[in-house]
Design a protein around this motif. Structure first.
Motif, PDB file in Angstrom:
ATOM      1  N   PRO A 722       0.695  -1.138   0.026  1.00 40.64           N
ATOM      2  CA  PRO A 722       0.091  -0.005   0.146  1.00 40.64           C
ATOM      3  C   PRO A 722       0.982   1.257   0.072  1.00 40.64           C
ATOM      4  CG  PRO A 722      -0.014  -0.970   2.251  1.00 40.64           C
ATOM      5  CD  PRO A 722       0.896  -1.665   1.153  1.00 40.64           C
ATOM      6  N   THR A 723       0.586   2.185  -0.806  1.00 40.26           N
ATOM      7  CA  THR A 723       1.400   3.509  -0.793  1.00 40.26           C
ATOM      8  C   THR A 723       0.415   4.630  -0.497  1.00 40.26           C
ATOM      9  OG1 THR A 723       1.022   3.655  -3.146  1.00 40.26           O
ATOM     10  CG2 THR A 723       2.874   2.403  -2.386  1.00 40.26           C
ATOM     11  N   LEU A 724       0.655   5.859  -0.187  1.00 42.84           N
ATOM     12  CA  LEU A 724       0.113   6.732   0.094  1.00 42.84           C
ATOM     13  C   LEU A 724       0.056   8.128  -0.950  1.00 42.84           C
ATOM     14  CD1 LEU A 724       0.929   6.781   3.966  1.00 42.84           C
ATOM     15  CD2 LEU A 724      -0.918   6.130   2.998  1.00 42.84           C
ATOM     16  N   GLY A 755      -0.869  -8.884   0.438  1.00 35.63           N
ATOM     17  CA  GLY A 755      -0.094  -7.836   1.319  1.00 35.63           C
ATOM     18  C   GLY A 755      -0.689  -7.493   2.579  1.00 35.63           C
ATOM     19  N   HIS A 756      -0.209  -6.818   3.462  1.00 36.62           N
ATOM     20  CA  HIS A 756      -0.820  -6.245   4.597  1.00 36.62           C
ATOM     21  C   HIS A 756      -0.956  -4.715   4.783  1.00 36.62           C
ATOM     22  CE1 HIS A 756      -0.020 -10.433   5.683  1.00 36.62           C
ATOM     23  NE2 HIS A 756       1.092 -10.200   5.530  1.00 36.62           N
ATOM     24  N   THR A 774      -6.084  -2.524  13.586  1.00 36.66           N
ATOM     25  CA  THR A 774      -6.823  -3.009  12.324  1.00 36.66           C
ATOM     26  C   THR A 774      -5.688  -3.781  11.506  1.00 36.66           C
ATOM     27  OG1 THR A 774      -8.866  -1.912  12.508  1.00 36.66           O
ATOM     28  CG2 THR A 774      -8.441  -3.165  10.458  1.00 36.66           C
ATOM     29  N   MET A 775      -5.848  -4.916  11.250  1.00 35.19           N
ATOM     30  CA  MET A 775      -4.904  -5.722  10.307  1.00 35.19           C
ATOM     31  C   MET A 775      -5.552  -6.055   9.200  1.00 35.19           C
ATOM     32  SD  MET A 775      -1.546  -7.412  10.182  1.00 35.19           S
ATOM     33  CE  MET A 775      -1.322  -7.805  11.538  1.00 35.19           C
ATOM     34  N   ILE A 776      -5.172  -5.595   8.008  1.00 32.57           N
ATOM     35  CA  ILE A 776      -5.814  -6.018   6.661  1.00 32.57           C
ATOM     36  C   ILE A 776      -4.873  -6.942   6.018  1.00 32.57           C
ATOM     37  CG2 ILE A 776      -6.898  -5.097   4.654  1.00 32.57           C
ATOM     38  CD1 ILE A 776      -8.365  -4.034   7.028  1.00 32.57           C
ATOM     39  N   ASN A 777      -5.522  -7.934   5.446  1.00 29.95           N
ATOM     40  CA  ASN A 777      -4.999  -8.804   4.510  1.00 29.95           C
ATOM     41  C   ASN A 777      -5.416  -8.334   3.156  1.00 29.95           C
ATOM     42  OD1 ASN A 777      -3.434  -9.917   6.334  1.00 29.95           O
ATOM     43  ND2 ASN A 777      -4.751 -11.872   6.242  1.00 29.95           N
ATOM     44  N   GLN A 793      -9.485  -8.018   3.478  1.00 30.92           N
ATOM     45  CA  GLN A 793     -10.020  -8.798   4.690  1.00 30.92           C
ATOM     46  C   GLN A 793      -9.369  -8.591   5.993  1.00 30.92           C
ATOM     47  OE1 GLN A 793     -12.751 -11.372   4.399  1.00 30.92           O
ATOM     48  NE2 GLN A 793     -12.466 -10.872   6.605  1.00 30.92           N
ATOM     49  N   PRO A 794     -10.180  -7.936   6.911  1.00 27.97           N
ATOM     50  CA  PRO A 794      -9.587  -7.723   8.182  1.00 27.97           C
ATOM     51  C   PRO A 794      -9.359  -8.835   9.093  1.00 27.97           C
ATOM     52  CG  PRO A 794     -11.632  -6.362   7.955  1.00 27.97           C
ATOM     53  CD  PRO A 794     -11.528  -7.384   6.789  1.00 27.97           C
TER      54      PRO A 794
END
Ligand SMILES: *[C@@H]1O[C@H](CO)[C@@H](O)[C@H](O)[C@H]1NC(C)=O
Ligand SMILES: *[C@@H]1O[C@H](CO)[C@@H](O)[C@H](O)[C@H]1NC(C)=O
Ligand SMILES: *[C@@H]1O[C@H](CO)[C@@H](O)[C@H](O)[C@H]1NC(C)=O
Ligand SMILES: *[C@@H]1O[C@H](CO)[C@@H](O)[C@H](O)[C@H]1NC(C)=O
Ligand SMILES: *[C@@H]1O[C@H](CO)[C@@H](O)[C@H](O)[C@H]1NC(C)=O
Ligand SMILES: *[C@@H]1O[C@H](CO)[C@@H](O)[C@H](O)[C@H]1NC(C)=O
Ligand SMILES: *[C@@H]1O[C@H](CO)[C@@H](O)[C@H](O)[C@H]1NC(C)=O
Length: 874
Positions: A722-724, A755-756, A774-777, A793-794
């Motif tokens: 993920p990038t911002l 990724g996460h 919160t951890m997202i896959n 998917q959290p």
């Protein structure tokens, strides 16, 4: 002749010269040796083995008077868990010094089937042999035919493997990543930048980290921790690792492996996972030694805005202090009123202030900090009378807080609380905490009662050199001699308590460290030189600190001592912004090295580099969070990810990984605009453009490294990062948290990627322990010839994003995308439909697809369970 030789061999243990054989004696002399401790009892059970051994002097032994032999050893071999064995050897009759606090308490869980201990036999010389059962390799052998000694101030033993190994670890020093054969001193010391090649005994620096990782010719790995705080030497041989220490006990942990990353995880499981770091701490930091006054600090701060460069924290070295006294402001150059105006504006602009705090407290009658530590007394006591021991540091004659004193924490957190009302700091930089002393021992009392003249063995230097007198006394009668290398660790734990009291993640950067420091603080690598070689050494420094469980680390960007130049500083900005901790810092009197100090090459490169870090800030925060959750390393050698590729270890600093998915090739050489660069065997895409890396027969490709420009980063097929988006415009990481997210999806050969992302408030100390994150896959997969899906998917949903935080996924960019996209559907439990309108771009030349989702922002949340179905043209 034979008589003295045996005594010498026994006591001087491992004084290696590498010329004839590994320890400088003839085969005949060595073969004459047997361990003088004979086993007198053995009790085995499922948890381990308890052994008694007794010293039985060889008939022809002569013992020098300075050696006090410990005659009865109590030995325990404890099966900690299936991957770890611990053994301790101590005096059966008298208590000896043992290191406190370094490892959290644990309950042993038994051996499992990954190693086995050879029988220990009563009546035989002491021998301990542990075999890894998966490949039948001996991973520990206290060979009874090799030197061993257990004297009061001289204890030596070695792990004789009998096969060749490469050894890493054993900090702190500046060295190659794989240590050259030789001897290495471990003792906390304020020492400017010696390069340690194993042949100069006193090249040790700030920390003591007696952990090693060994890799053999089949690339199997094991590790060892010699948990001992005394001054010591570690010996790295072709087929052994040995230790010789000046006190304490033998407390040794063996990590079974069998891969390097396994060893590191097994080690981190023991010493505890590192503290969370604040989100802003991962941003860009500017410091300098030699700020003349607050106006200069203020104008540097303003320049960041003028040049439109992001900045998260301004730091001030000892310049701000009144007469170098801790917790004070210089009334002339840093007057309170101007200081407050500056720091108020700084904080209003979402930025932070981090001051230095030195270890020595000025001994000055009118200095309230010093006085408040006298009642109750919190200082280390002199060996000569019942008053604080002294040394000489920046403020002149100084005293030192005794971190073993139960009143020290309240004193220290009280000072920090008061100091915060003065300066509104957000983090603390603790320096000089080896503890450093500009003189040797206590002024007026040379020499110490304990010196290289009274000690039977001295590892490389007198232990009083630039130290508090080692005969000084801590709370409970503990001698400085035993705990010298724990000063920085103690200070770190006390400083941590201050932040914990505010429920804040600690932002603490320390110079000295010990086993376990990472649970409380990060570290910088100390006073570097502005030289090309130190650019490469910084990578080794960070690999080592990551192995030691201190992943939040960085070196002084552009170099500390001496003058940098535009090209070196540009390369250091490229590399340093990818350290977890990124701070530009410079010595007093050296030329300025701000991003704008040279010319457009540095300015443009700095802008690209800082913004690259900011675009990856969620990746860094996620990677660092995962290390705090389960150990391991974020900034790490590619060899640890590809442990079958020895080329990666032989050339360990020419590349590094940032998590599993990204590899970086820094430019470490002057006058270069590109380099043929080695890659691990895998699918790699240019991180910025998505072009597939065509590797040659030798797994290499030429990388463009033109300045100004970005540092080469490649993403591995199979990973999502993920990038911002706001990294293009943000000037701080607080505004960066308002950024939409672009997912960069790099497909592997099976059209899959994972990724996460971790979302939390970025500040609270209990985000992890309280499950407030919160951890997202993210999982991308092939469905059929015309359809792929991206599943969000959290796995844990403990954090609710604040208003405006990470509002939506703006783009999905797919590398390795071989067909044009026809349409995209989005399904959650609440919604199902076509994402409309979407822009679907495809570049067949580079195989990059881009799905632009901005117009459907309210639907595609970064942390909401959902599935995108992507239909391709065929
Ligand atoms: C601060 O220091 C700079 C550089 O030495 C000097 O030019 C300036 O006059 C000083 N300002 C104040 C307010 O002292
Ligand atoms: C002992 O220490 C003193 C003072 O540091 C030093 O000058 C001397 O060389 C040392 N001697 C040995 C044998 O290490
Ligand atoms: C300088 O460079 C290396 C790499 O960053 C580091 O290991 C070392 O601790 C630094 N400090 C000094 C004093 O050179
Ligand atoms: C290490 O990498 C550099 C840069 O890629 C290369 O020039 C050098 O030949 C490599 N050395 C070895 C021993 O592979
Ligand atoms: C090399 O990189 C520079 C800077 O990013 C860029 O301007 C240039 O076009 C690149 N050259 C090639 C051949 O790709
Ligand atoms: C591919 O999978 C999608 C989603 O399950 C389905 O709607 C479509 O009919 C499938 N197409 C083919 C050719 O099987
Ligand atoms: C792909 O390459 C061709 C030939 O070089 C060029 O004409 C075309 O514009 C390129 N397409 C894109 C999307 O860049």
């Amino acid at each position: 002749m034979a008589k003295t030789k045996v005594a010498f061999l026994c006591l001087v243990l491992l004084s290696f010269s590498y010329a004839s054989n590994d320890y400088g004696f003839s085969e005949e002399e060595v073969s004459a040796f047997t361990n003088p401790y004979v086993v007198t009892s053995v009790v085995s059970n499922t948890g381990g083995v308890t052994v008694q051994a007794q010293y039985q002097a060889p008939a022809d032994l002569e013992t020098p008077a300075s050696e006090q032999i410990i005659t009865n050893l109590a030995i325990t071999i404890q099966y900690d868990n299936p991957y770890r064995v611990r053994f301790t050897m101590t005096d059966a009759n008298n208590a000896r010094w043992q290191v406190p606090n370094a490892i959290p308490s644990y309950t042993p869980s038994g051996a499992g089937s990954f190693y086995s201990l050879a029988p220990i036999v009563v009546g035989q010389p002491l021998s301990i042999k542990i075999t890894r059962t998966t490949d039948n390799k001996v991973v520990f052998f206290l060979n009874p035919s090799q030197p061993f000694g257990y004297n009061n101030q001289d204890i030596g033993f070695a792990n004789w493997l009998g096969y060749p190994i490469k050894v890493m670890g054993l900090g702190e020093r500046i060295s190659s990543f794989v240590l050259a054969q030789g001897s290495y001193t471990l003792y906390a010391r304020d020492r400017g930048s010696p390069i340690d090649t194993g042949d100069t005994p006193d090249s040790n620096m700030y920390s003591s980290q007696p952990f090693y990782l060994a890799v053999d010719n089949q690339l199997a790995a094991h590790g060892g921790l010699f948990l001992n705080s005394n001054a010591m030497t570690a010996f790295v041989g072709s087929n052994f690792v040995g230790f010789r220490t000046t006190g304490g006990i033998i407390d040794f942990f063996l990590f079974i492996g069998p891969q390097p990353a396994d060893v590191i995880n097994q080690y981190h499981d023991l010493i505890g996972y590192p503290t969370l770091v604040p989100w802003w701490g991962l941003g860009w930091h500017q410091c300098r030694y030699g700020f003349q006054n607050i106006s200069v600090v203020s104008s540097v701060t303003t320049s960041y805005t003028t040049y439109n460069l992001p900045l998260d924290a301004m730091w001030i070295d000892i310049d701000y202090m009144n007469q170098y006294q801790d917790f004070t402001l210089d009334p002339v150059n840093f007057p309170q009123a101007s200081f407050t105006t500056w720091v108020t504006n700084l904080k209003a602009a979402n930025k932070h202030f981090v001051p230095i705090v030195d270890a020595g407290i000025a001994q000055s009658a009118g200095y309230s900090v010093y006085n408040s530590g006298l009642n109750p007394n919190v200082y280390i006591t002199s060996a000569y009378k019942n008053v604080p021991t002294t040394g000489v540091v920046w403020p002149g004659v100084s005293v030192f807080v005794d971190w073993f004193n139960p009143n020290a924490n309240a004193f220290w957190t009280g000072q920090l609380t008061k100091f915060n009302t003065l300066t509104s700091f957000s983090g603390i930089w603790i320096d000089m905490n080896e503890a450093s002393n500009f003189v040797n021992g206590e002024p007026g009392h040379p020499p110490s009662q304990i010196t290289n003249l009274t000690m039977p063995y001295t590892p490389g230097q007198d232990v009083n050199d630039n130290s508090i007198d080692v005969a000084s006394i801590h709370y409970g009668g503990i001698l400085e001699y035993n705990v010298h290398s724990l000063f920085g660790f103690g200070e770190t734990m006390a400083t941590y308590q201050y932040f914990k009291g505010l429920n804040l993640r600690p932002f603490i950067i320390t110079r000295s460290s010990f086993v376990g420091t990472g649970r409380y603080a990060g570290k910088w690598t100390g006073d570097n030189f502005s030289q090309w070689s130190f650019l490469a050494y910084s990578i080794t420094g960070l690999f080592d600190l990551g192995m030691f469980g201190i992943p939040f680390a960085g070196a002084d960007i552009c170099g500390f001592q001496g003058n940098t130049n535009e090209e070196l500083c540009s390369r250091w900005m490229q590399l340093g912004t990818l350290y977890p901790f990124s701070r530009n810092h410079n010595a007093k009197g050296s030329v300025d090295q701000y991003p704008w100090s040279f010319g457009s090459t540095l300015l443009q490169t700095s802008n690209i580099a800082i913004r690259t870090k900011y675009s990856l800030l969620l990746h860094f925060a996620t990677g660092m969070f995962r290390v705090s959750l389960m150990g391991g390393m974020h900034f790490r050698p590619a060899f640890f990810d590809y442990p079958n590729d020895i080329n990666l270890l032989n050339n360990a600093t020419s590349h590094f990984m940032l998590g599993e998915g990204l590899i970086v090739h820094p430019c470490l050489w002057p006058g270069v605009t590109g380099s043929t660069s080695y890659f691990p065997y895998d699918l790699w895409y240019d991180f910025y453009q998505g072009t597939y890396m065509q590797l040659n027969y030798y797994n290499s490709a030429y990388l463009n490294m033109t300045l100004p420009g970005p540092i080469p980063i490649h993403i591995k097929g199979g990973y999502i990062v993920p990038t911002l988006d706001n990294s293009n415009t943000a000037l701080d990481t607080i505004s960066l948290r308002k950024s939409p997210i672009t997912l960069v999806v790099a497909l592997n050969g099976a059209f899959q990627a994972d990724g996460h992302a971790v979302f939390d408030d970025g500040l609270s100390i209990n985000s992890l322990s309280g499950n407030l994150y919160t951890m997202i896959n993210y999982h991308y997969q092939y469905v059929n010839a015309t359809t792929d899906t991206l599943i969000i998917q959290p796995t844990i949903s403990g954090y609710t994003r604040a208003n405006g935080e990470f509002p939506y996924i703006s783009n999905i960019i797919i590398y390795g995308c071989v067909e044009g996209i026809r349409n995209v559907f989005y399904t959650t439990t609440a919604f199902s439909g076509q994402l409309n309108p979407v822009f679907l771009l495809w570049n067949p030349n580079t195989s990059v697809c881009k799905i632009i989702l901005s117009s459907s922002r309210q639907l595609v949340l970064p942390d909401m369970a959902g599935q995108l179905t992507i239909n391709f043209y065929l």
